[in-house]
Write a protein that holds these residues in place. Structure first.
Motif, PDB file in Angstrom:
ATOM      1  N   GLY A 140       0.814  -1.215   0.000  1.00 51.71           N
ATOM      2  CA  GLY A 140       0.000   0.000   0.000  1.00 51.71           C
ATOM      3  C   GLY A 140       0.843   1.259   0.000  1.00 51.71           C
ATOM      4  N   ARG A 141       2.030   1.159   0.583  1.00 47.78           N
ATOM      5  CA  ARG A 141       2.945   2.299   0.633  1.00 47.78           C
ATOM      6  C   ARG A 141       3.929   2.289  -0.535  1.00 47.78           C
ATOM      7  NH1 ARG A 141       2.927   6.016   5.041  1.00 47.78           N
ATOM      8  NH2 ARG A 141       5.047   6.232   4.343  1.00 47.78           N
ATOM      9  N   GLY A 142       3.806   1.290  -1.410  1.00 44.95           N
ATOM     10  CA  GLY A 142       4.699   1.219  -2.565  1.00 44.95           C
ATOM     11  C   GLY A 142       6.053   0.652  -2.249  1.00 44.95           C
ATOM     12  N   ALA A 143       6.150  -0.230  -1.217  1.00 49.09           N
ATOM     13  CA  ALA A 143       7.456  -0.721  -0.763  1.00 49.09           C
ATOM     14  C   ALA A 143       7.836  -2.061  -1.361  1.00 49.09           C
ATOM     15  CB  ALA A 143       7.457  -0.839   0.761  1.00 49.09           C
ATOM     16  N   GLY A 144       7.187  -2.480  -2.418  1.00 44.75           N
ATOM     17  CA  GLY A 144       7.515  -3.781  -2.980  1.00 44.75           C
ATOM     18  C   GLY A 144       8.772  -3.746  -3.809  1.00 44.75           C
ATOM     19  N   LEU A 145       9.578  -4.816  -3.706  1.00 50.11           N
ATOM     20  CA  LEU A 145      10.753  -4.917  -4.567  1.00 50.11           C
ATOM     21  C   LEU A 145      10.327  -5.300  -5.971  1.00 50.11           C
ATOM     22  CD1 LEU A 145      13.366  -6.638  -2.261  1.00 50.11           C
ATOM     23  CD2 LEU A 145      13.346  -4.296  -3.063  1.00 50.11           C
ATOM     24  N   GLY A 146       9.166  -5.913  -6.089  1.00 52.04           N
ATOM     25  CA  GLY A 146       8.624  -6.279  -7.394  1.00 52.04           C
ATOM     26  C   GLY A 146       7.416  -5.397  -7.659  1.00 52.04           C
ATOM     27  N   SER A 147       6.429  -5.966  -8.332  1.00 46.50           N
ATOM     28  CA  SER A 147       5.237  -5.180  -8.603  1.00 46.50           C
ATOM     29  C   SER A 147       4.348  -5.138  -7.372  1.00 46.50           C
ATOM     30  CB  SER A 147       4.473  -5.785  -9.787  1.00 46.50           C
ATOM     31  OG  SER A 147       3.818  -6.978  -9.384  1.00 46.50           O
ATOM     32  N   ARG A 148       3.568  -4.118  -7.269  1.00 49.86           N
ATOM     33  CA  ARG A 148       2.651  -3.952  -6.146  1.00 49.86           C
ATOM     34  C   ARG A 148       1.633  -5.092  -6.125  1.00 49.86           C
ATOM     35  NH1 ARG A 148       0.207   1.827  -5.122  1.00 49.86           N
ATOM     36  NH2 ARG A 148       2.336   2.079  -4.437  1.00 49.86           N
ATOM     37  N   GLY A 149       1.194  -5.536  -7.301  1.00 51.67           N
ATOM     38  CA  GLY A 149       0.225  -6.633  -7.382  1.00 51.67           C
ATOM     39  C   GLY A 149       0.753  -7.922  -6.770  1.00 51.67           C
ATOM     40  N   TRP A 150       2.022  -8.240  -7.054  1.00 53.67           N
ATOM     41  CA  TRP A 150       2.608  -9.449  -6.479  1.00 53.67           C
ATOM     42  C   TRP A 150       2.771  -9.330  -4.974  1.00 53.67           C
ATOM     43  CZ3 TRP A 150       2.308 -13.949  -8.451  1.00 53.67           C
ATOM     44  CH2 TRP A 150       2.298 -14.101  -9.832  1.00 53.67           C
ATOM     45  N   MET A 151       3.085  -8.145  -4.478  1.00 58.16           N
ATOM     46  CA  MET A 151       3.227  -7.936  -3.035  1.00 58.16           C
ATOM     47  C   MET A 151       1.868  -8.088  -2.354  1.00 58.16           C
ATOM     48  SD  MET A 151       5.757  -7.412  -1.073  1.00 58.16           S
ATOM     49  CE  MET A 151       6.519  -6.496   0.223  1.00 58.16           C
ATOM     50  N   ILE A 152       0.819  -7.594  -2.977  1.00 58.34           N
ATOM     51  CA  ILE A 152      -0.535  -7.768  -2.430  1.00 58.34           C
ATOM     52  C   ILE A 152      -0.905  -9.242  -2.443  1.00 58.34           C
ATOM     53  CG2 ILE A 152      -2.985  -7.318  -2.886  1.00 58.34           C
ATOM     54  CD1 ILE A 152      -2.083  -4.510  -3.893  1.00 58.34           C
ATOM     55  N   PHE A 153      -0.624  -9.925  -3.549  1.00 60.29           N
ATOM     56  CA  PHE A 153      -0.900 -11.366  -3.647  1.00 60.29           C
ATOM     57  C   PHE A 153      -0.162 -12.115  -2.536  1.00 60.29           C
ATOM     58  CE2 PHE A 153       0.296 -15.573  -5.357  1.00 60.29           C
ATOM     59  CZ  PHE A 153      -0.976 -16.120  -5.503  1.00 60.29           C
ATOM     60  N   TYR A 154       1.120 -11.800  -2.336  1.00 58.69           N
ATOM     61  CA  TYR A 154       1.913 -12.443  -1.296  1.00 58.69           C
ATOM     62  C   TYR A 154       1.284 -12.211   0.075  1.00 58.69           C
ATOM     63  CZ  TYR A 154       5.658 -13.246   2.038  1.00 58.69           C
ATOM     64  OH  TYR A 154       6.374 -13.680   3.115  1.00 58.69           O
ATOM     65  N   GLY A 155       0.900 -10.976   0.364  1.00 57.27           N
ATOM     66  CA  GLY A 155       0.300 -10.650   1.655  1.00 57.27           C
ATOM     67  C   GLY A 155      -0.989 -11.404   1.903  1.00 57.27           C
ATOM     68  N   VAL A 156      -1.848 -11.461   0.889  1.00 62.10           N
ATOM     69  CA  VAL A 156      -3.127 -12.172   1.030  1.00 62.10           C
ATOM     70  C   VAL A 156      -2.888 -13.666   1.242  1.00 62.10           C
ATOM     71  CG1 VAL A 156      -5.231 -12.837  -0.213  1.00 62.10           C
ATOM     72  CG2 VAL A 156      -4.479 -10.454  -0.219  1.00 62.10           C
TER      73      VAL A 156
END
Length: 188
Positions: free
Chosen positions: A56-72
């Motif tokens: 949400g803060r844009g802190a992903g090393l990859g794409s934001r979508g993949w970071m959201i997927f990982y979190g979920v």
């Protein structure tokens, strides 16, 4: 880069959580697998929440979508662990056992196929045989295998946590080098 630098602490928190999880696993080796699974479930949820916050803060090393997927996925895994802790422990153990057998067989096959074409191909065969043996022992004797996995998971979590902590400070250091003395971004 700037967004990543502003949220360096997210990686620090995740690393510290991983280290604490690993230390707890090593300090109490007689801990039941059920308790370890519950601690893992809590870790997975906390890790997922911080991953979503970082996305949400844009802190992903990859794409934001993949970071959201990982979190979920991490949060759902943690919830599943709390809903089915006993089954989770046994299923996880058997998945690890099956993985060890399959990868061991593949390493043996690779060693045989490389015979005469690569130096030390026998190491593939030996490592594959050890992996198969480990997997078979986990299937035959799951309780002692679970205790051994507690140690392996603890050590892995500590090493992973140390890597995340180091990454967080590296990102923080890059941010200070990326900015000029006045705090404004350098033009390259």
């Amino acid at each position: 880069m700037e967004e990543l630098a502003r949220t360096w602490w997210v990686y620090l928190v995740r690393g510290v959580c991983a280290i604490l999880f690993g230390v707890l696993a090593l300090i109490w080796p007689a801990i039941t697998v059920l308790a370890l699974v519950v601690v893992f479930g809590a870790y997975a949820i906390v890790d997922g929440v911080f991953a979503l916050f970082g996305a949400g803060r844009g802190a992903g090393l990859g794409s934001r979508g993949w970071m959201i997927f990982y979190g979920v996925v991490s949060i759902l895994t943690g919830v599943a662990v709390f809903v089915w802790p006993g089954i989770t422990a046994l299923v996880l153990l058997f998945f690890i056992a099956a993985w060890a057998v399959v990868t061991g067989v593949l390493e043996i096959v690779a060693g045989i196929r490389l015979r005469g074409t690569a130096a030390n191909e026998w190491m593939f065969v030996i490592s594959g045989a050890l992996s198969v043996l480990f997997g078979v022992l986990l299937f035959i004797r799951p309780a002692p295998g679970a205790l051994a996995l507690v140690w392996l998971i603890g050590i892995m979590a500590i090493l992973y946590g140390i890597a995340l902590v180091a990454l967080s400070f590296r990102i923080k250091g890059l941010a200070s080098r990326w900015r000029g003395p006045s705090g404004t971004p350098r033009v390259v």
